[in-house]
Enzyme design. Structure first.
Site, PDB file in Angstrom:
ATOM      1  N   HIS A   1     -26.293 -30.288  22.202  1.00 23.03           N
ATOM      2  CA  HIS A   1     -25.294 -30.683  23.368  1.00 23.03           C
ATOM      3  C   HIS A   1     -25.259 -29.588  24.549  1.00 23.03           C
ATOM      4  O   HIS A   1     -24.221 -29.268  25.073  1.00 23.03           O
ATOM      5  CB  HIS A   1     -23.830 -30.677  22.681  1.00 23.03           C
ATOM      6  CG  HIS A   1     -23.580 -31.846  21.824  1.00 23.03           C
ATOM      7  ND1 HIS A   1     -23.122 -33.234  22.259  1.00 23.03           N
ATOM      8  CD2 HIS A   1     -23.776 -31.861  20.649  1.00 23.03           C
ATOM      9  CE1 HIS A   1     -23.300 -33.971  21.278  1.00 23.03           C
ATOM     10  NE2 HIS A   1     -23.454 -33.228  20.078  1.00 23.03           N
TER      11      HIS A   1
ATOM     12  N   ASN B   1     -18.150 -38.223  19.541  1.00 24.54           N
ATOM     13  CA  ASN B   1     -19.479 -38.715  20.429  1.00 24.54           C
ATOM     14  C   ASN B   1     -19.023 -40.072  21.067  1.00 24.54           C
ATOM     15  O   ASN B   1     -17.924 -40.831  20.709  1.00 24.54           O
ATOM     16  CB  ASN B   1     -20.482 -38.936  19.298  1.00 24.54           C
ATOM     17  CG  ASN B   1     -21.253 -37.583  19.212  1.00 24.54           C
ATOM     18  OD1 ASN B   1     -21.201 -36.780  19.962  1.00 24.54           O
ATOM     19  ND2 ASN B   1     -22.071 -37.610  18.294  1.00 24.54           N
TER      20      ASN B   1
HETATM   21 FE1  HDD Z   1     -21.750 -31.037  16.427  1.00 25.09          FE
HETATM   22  C1  HDD Z   1     -21.806 -29.067  19.372  1.00 25.09           C
HETATM   23  C2  HDD Z   1     -20.095 -33.661  18.224  1.00 25.09           C
HETATM   24  C3  HDD Z   1     -22.190 -33.058  13.703  1.00 25.09           C
HETATM   25  C4  HDD Z   1     -22.785 -28.690  14.735  1.00 25.09           C
HETATM   26  N1  HDD Z   1     -21.372 -31.516  18.441  1.00 25.09           N
HETATM   27  C5  HDD Z   1     -21.389 -30.605  19.476  1.00 25.09           C
HETATM   28  C6  HDD Z   1     -20.736 -31.144  20.599  1.00 25.09           C
HETATM   29  C7  HDD Z   1     -20.162 -32.317  20.370  1.00 25.09           C
HETATM   30  C8  HDD Z   1     -20.556 -32.675  18.893  1.00 25.09           C
HETATM   31  C9  HDD Z   1     -19.729 -33.383  21.275  1.00 25.09           C
HETATM   32  C10 HDD Z   1     -20.734 -30.388  22.009  1.00 25.09           C
HETATM   33  C11 HDD Z   1     -19.269 -29.606  22.281  1.00 25.09           C
HETATM   34  C12 HDD Z   1     -19.209 -29.206  23.754  1.00 25.09           C
HETATM   35  O1  HDD Z   1     -19.199 -29.728  24.750  1.00 25.09           O
HETATM   36  O2  HDD Z   1     -19.421 -27.908  23.823  1.00 25.09           O
HETATM   37  N2  HDD Z   1     -21.287 -32.928  16.430  1.00 25.09           N
HETATM   38  C13 HDD Z   1     -20.557 -33.778  16.879  1.00 25.09           C
HETATM   39  C14 HDD Z   1     -20.394 -34.820  16.208  1.00 25.09           C
HETATM   40  C15 HDD Z   1     -20.993 -34.927  15.063  1.00 25.09           C
HETATM   41  C16 HDD Z   1     -21.494 -33.636  14.813  1.00 25.09           C
HETATM   42  C17 HDD Z   1     -19.457 -36.157  16.757  1.00 25.09           C
HETATM   43  C18 HDD Z   1     -21.038 -35.981  13.672  1.00 25.09           C
HETATM   44  C19 HDD Z   1     -19.774 -36.758  13.676  1.00 25.09           C
HETATM   45  N3  HDD Z   1     -22.208 -30.892  14.663  1.00 25.09           N
HETATM   46  C20 HDD Z   1     -22.591 -31.838  13.778  1.00 25.09           C
HETATM   47  C21 HDD Z   1     -22.822 -31.365  12.589  1.00 25.09           C
HETATM   48  C22 HDD Z   1     -22.945 -29.883  12.737  1.00 25.09           C
HETATM   49  C23 HDD Z   1     -22.634 -29.631  14.277  1.00 25.09           C
HETATM   50  C24 HDD Z   1     -22.897 -31.984  11.249  1.00 25.09           C
HETATM   51  C25 HDD Z   1     -23.186 -28.762  11.740  1.00 25.09           C
HETATM   52  C26 HDD Z   1     -23.169 -28.638  10.470  1.00 25.09           C
HETATM   53  N4  HDD Z   1     -22.419 -29.283  16.984  1.00 25.09           N
HETATM   54  C27 HDD Z   1     -22.751 -28.368  16.120  1.00 25.09           C
HETATM   55  C28 HDD Z   1     -22.899 -26.885  16.782  1.00 25.09           C
HETATM   56  C29 HDD Z   1     -22.652 -27.164  18.167  1.00 25.09           C
HETATM   57  C30 HDD Z   1     -22.201 -28.612  18.289  1.00 25.09           C
HETATM   58  C31 HDD Z   1     -24.127 -26.370  16.513  1.00 25.09           C
HETATM   59  C32 HDD Z   1     -23.556 -26.657  19.377  1.00 25.09           C
HETATM   60  C33 HDD Z   1     -22.583 -25.990  20.282  1.00 25.09           C
HETATM   61  C34 HDD Z   1     -21.358 -25.781  19.819  1.00 25.09           C
HETATM   62  O3  HDD Z   1     -21.261 -26.417  18.395  1.00 25.09           O
HETATM   63  O4  HDD Z   1     -20.583 -25.429  20.323  1.00 25.09           O
HETATM   64  O5  HDD Z   1     -22.047 -25.877  16.176  1.00 25.09           O
END
Ligand code: HDD
Length: 748
Positions: free
Chosen positions: A128, A201
């Site tokens: 993202h 999402n």
């Molecule tokens: Fe995630 C970012 C949504 C599964 C780990 N995720 C991130 C963002 C969104 C989502 C909208 C951006 C937030 C922003 O605008 O800063 N992610 C989801 C949804 C998931 C999902 C709807 C499943 C239902 N994500 C998911 C899993 C993991 C992560 C299973 C790890 C185990 N996601 C992350 C992250 C991020 C992220 C690596 C990257 C940047 C951040 O968090 O701040 O931690």
């Protein structure tokens, strides 16, 4: 020896900390240390602001503005200074030993400027990375305290400030907005009970069921590690290799290959909390909940050929659209709906509510509208707000709780963890955009870049020296649902998780014919890009379990036979769901008419000026965004002698940037346009992308020159083509697209 001090303004932003005396100091006055009386604040956390800290923000007020005001910087009428506030005399030249000599080491001004610049990038989000955000509010339709004590739902009409960030998943920070991808829909509610982040999402299900697989999924979809390609695209071998070996992905693939993955605008996509969460009321009673955001502007998407071309014409397409809509006062709006259900209901479902690859069909549990989200203010600074905002699924508030969804459980760890690298330490909650409006009081101390100046000698609990403060809230504070769990510690998953296909099938069969064909074409495109034939074949074997027609269509497009279906992972009977029409994009046309739709009006010398002026005014009146488009910028003399100002040249504003087009009357003008291949391409692309076209008088000849058919292949009327019928055009513009015209392959 000129004394600059009289002319040097004090930093107006310091007022909150140092009292009003700092804003307009008496001559000769020195700064007074902050006292509660001077600032009206008893807060030990300077980011928090108790003017808005407790209690309910008044309706119509956005309390996040006040805390952010403290750090807003406006340089108008100000001198240039160093970061130490020293006035800079010359910002153009470094300090040299002689005009042609070396630069002096002592040039602290140069060194500070270069050093700061050298460090001004931070790591992008690991997923993202590319996103855009806006401020706004959530307004509750009713008091929901019977089902939750969560602050945003405590009173009818209550407004809670929010910051919302939309994003793509796979692309890097500078990548295109219009890649085929899931879109993030992350909402930060600044409630008086602390920040609640609903990090969702635009698709209600996910690729995988367990957080253990997330790094693998992301490694597979990101650019391939040896050569760093492709950017912001899933159409490559590693993604489809992983997908074809992970049947749990089947349902999500249906959504990602549908037009949901190429939205027309952030304003026209749904949002979902994805996981099942819990709502808890003051009595501690628990219910399950799924969160749905539904856009008032309806759900609308691009078509693939258009999305590919927009990536070149305007890679910031969605960012620009969001920004411009808010600047124009067309505030994007969504309705929040809840699917609320009990544990008993959940136990009777044919799927497991802890499985993020499953949705709860609306026919099973209807969506109850409970409030609206309005985005009404663009950020002041992209980096400070949009880039530094840190969403975290662990940010929940009293009245909301997690479930044991194994994907969610992993997320609770990952989001806080990733900010430590991205934002450089454990104090990122003090960055203004992340700071709650609720006051922060605890015994956490120090760390890089600490902002708060904690008073007193106590930073531990229990204490008597601080009078026991800050003290625990007991039942008033956050409490987890006391779910009874008595199980063996195991690695594995429940049996119902192994049904990978029934909801994929449900989704596919709930789509209209047009949507189904787009899904098949998307698979064809992506798998054509895949170089390894065995991966294509394995994907066909997976699709054969979803729908035989779909598999056959994709196979035909790849020049392959449909192989034996992949073996199923469960012997249990597979549920057969009735179609769910609400899963079609076309189920939500929206209520905004033609508002914000962009319409190109072709002009050239000799155009019917009166007609153009009237069309333009009518569209503006209806909230649409008309633009006078011609071969070049400049003035155009119309048939009646008036001059018109061209707003966009064909070269700079190709067809894909418009939702519809008008060719007005004026034989000479149409002749001139017909000689320009950009104009011909424009008409043909409007046609190919199923957009409404209005031609008036001589304008009709441009259709002929572009070799655009005036009826559908079966001889019936084209529902998007209007010869002299401006009202019909407007209706078609509101309906967005005339898919009846579409053929595969395209005829035009
Ligand atoms: Fe995630 C970012 C949504 C599964 C780990 N995720 C991130 C963002 C969104 C989502 C909208 C951006 C937030 C922003 O605008 O800063 N992610 C989801 C949804 C998931 C999902 C709807 C499943 C239902 N994500 C998911 C899993 C993991 C992560 C299973 C790890 C185990 N996601 C992350 C992250 C991020 C992220 C690596 C990257 C940047 C951040 O968090 O701040 O931690």
């Amino acid at each position: 020896g000129q004394d600059l001090s009289a002319a040097m303004p004090f930093n107006t932003n310091k007022a909150d900390e140092y009292g009003d005396a700092a804003r307009t100091p008496e001559p000769g006055a020195t700064h007074q240390p902050s006292t509660p009386a001077a600032t009206g604040s008893t807060s030990s956390e300077i980011i928090a602001n108790d003017k808005v800290g407790d209690g309910v923000p008044p309706i119509g007020e956005n309390p996040t503005v006040d805390p952010l005001d403290r750090v807003r910087v406006d340089a108008s009428d100000r001198h240039l200074t160093t970061n130490q506030g020293v006035p800079i005399a010359d910002n153009q030249h470094s300090l040299k030993v002689g005009l042609r000599g070396p630069t002096a080491m002592e040039d602290f001004i140069l060194r500070e400027k270069l050093t700061h610049f050298d460090h001004e990038r931070i790591p992008e989000r690991v997923v993202h990375a590319r996103g855009s955000a806006a401020h706004g509010f959530f307004e509750a339709y009713e008091d929901l305290s019977d089902i939750t004590r969560a602050a945003p739902f405590s009173a009818k009409g209550k407004r809670t400030p929010v910051f919302v960030r939309f994003s793509t998943v796979a692309g890097e920070r500078g990548s295109t907005d219009v890649a085929r991808d899931v879109r993030g829909f992350a909402v930060k509610f600044y409630t008086e009970q602390g920040n609640w982040d609903l990090v969702g999402n635009n698709i209600p299900v996910f690729f995988i069921q367990d957080a253990m697989k997330f790094p693998d999924l992301v490694h597979a979809v990101k650019p391939e590690p040896h050569h760093g390609m492709p950017q912001a695209a899933s159409a490559h071998d590693t993604f489809w290799d992983f997908a074809s070996l992970s049947p749990e992905i089947a349902h999500m693939l249906m959504w990602v290959m549908s037009d949901r993955a190429i939205p027309r605008s952030y304003r026209t996509m749904q949002g979902f909390g994805v996981h099942t969460f819990r709502l808890l009321n003051a009595q501690g009673e628990s219910r399950f909940v799924k969160f749905h955001w539904t856009p008032v502007a309806g759900t609308h998407s691009l078509v693939w050929d258009e999305a590919v071309k927009i990536s070149g014409a305007d890679p910031d397409f969605h960012r620009r659209d969001l920004w411009e809509a808010i600047e124009a006062g067309n505030f994007p709006e969504w309705e929040l709906g809840l699917q609320v259900f009990t544990e008993e209901q959940a136990n009777a479902f044919e799927f497991d509510i802890l499985d993020a690859t499953k949705l709860v069909p609306e026919e099973l549990v209807p969506v109850r509208p409970v409030g609206r989200l309005v985005l009404d203010r663009n950020p002041d600074n992209f980096f400070a707000e949009t880039e530094q905002v840190a969403f975290c699924t662990a940010h929940i508030i009293p009245g909301i709780d997690f479930t044991n969804d194994p994907l969610l459980q992993g997320r609770i760890h990952s989001y806080l963890d990733t900010q430590l690298t991205r934002l450089g330490g454990p104090n990122f909650h003090e960055i203004p955009i992340n700071a709650p409006i609720a006051q922060v009081q605890n015994n956490q101390r120090d760390g890089m870049h600490r902002q708060a100046i904690h008073r007193g000698r106590v930073s531990y609990e229990p204490n008597s020296l601080g009078g026991g403060c800050p003290f625990q809230s007991g039942r008033m504070g956050f409490t987890s649902f006391p779910e009874r769990v008595a199980e063996d510690k195991v690695r594995g998953k429940p049996e119902l998780f192994a049904d990978h296909y029934s909801q994929a099938r449900l989704f596919y069969k709930s789509q209209t014919e047009v949507e189904q064909s787009h899904i098949a074409n998307a698979f064809r495109f992506e798998l054509t890009r895949v170089q390894t034939v065995a991966i294509r074949v394995r994907m066909l074997a997976l699709l054969a379990n979803v729908d035989a027609d779909l598999a056959a269509k994709v196979a035909e497009g790849l020049g392959l036979e449909v192989p034996e279906p992949l073996p199923l992972a469960t012997d249990a009977p597979i549920p057969d769901y009735p179609a769910s029409p609400s899963l079609s994009l076309l189920a939500r046309p929206g209520e905004t008419g033609v508002r914000t739709r962009r319409v190109a009006i072709f002009v050239a010398p000799g155009v019917d000026g009166k007609q153009v002026t009237k069309l333009y005014a009518d569209l503006v009146q209806d909230g649409a965004v008309p633009r006078l488009v011609s071969t070049m910028l400049g003035k155009v003399k119309s048939a009646n002698g008036d001059t018109l100002d061209v707003e966009v040249s064909l070269e700079a504003g190709p067809s894909v940037l418009y939702d519809g087009m008008i060719v007005p009357d004026g034989a000479k003008a149409v002749e001139a346009l017909a000689r320009n291949a950009h104009a011909i391409d424009f008409v043909r692309e409007q046609y190919r992308h199923c957009k409404p076209i209005l031609v008036l008088g001589a304008g009709e000849t441009l259709l002929d020159r572009a070799m655009v058919p005036k009826t559908l292949p079966d001889g019936s009327d084209d529902p998007g083509l209007f010869i002299g019928d401006a009202d019909g055009f407007k209706q078609a513009l509101a309906a967005h697209r005339a898919f009846a015209r579409e053929t595969d392959p395209p005829m035009v």
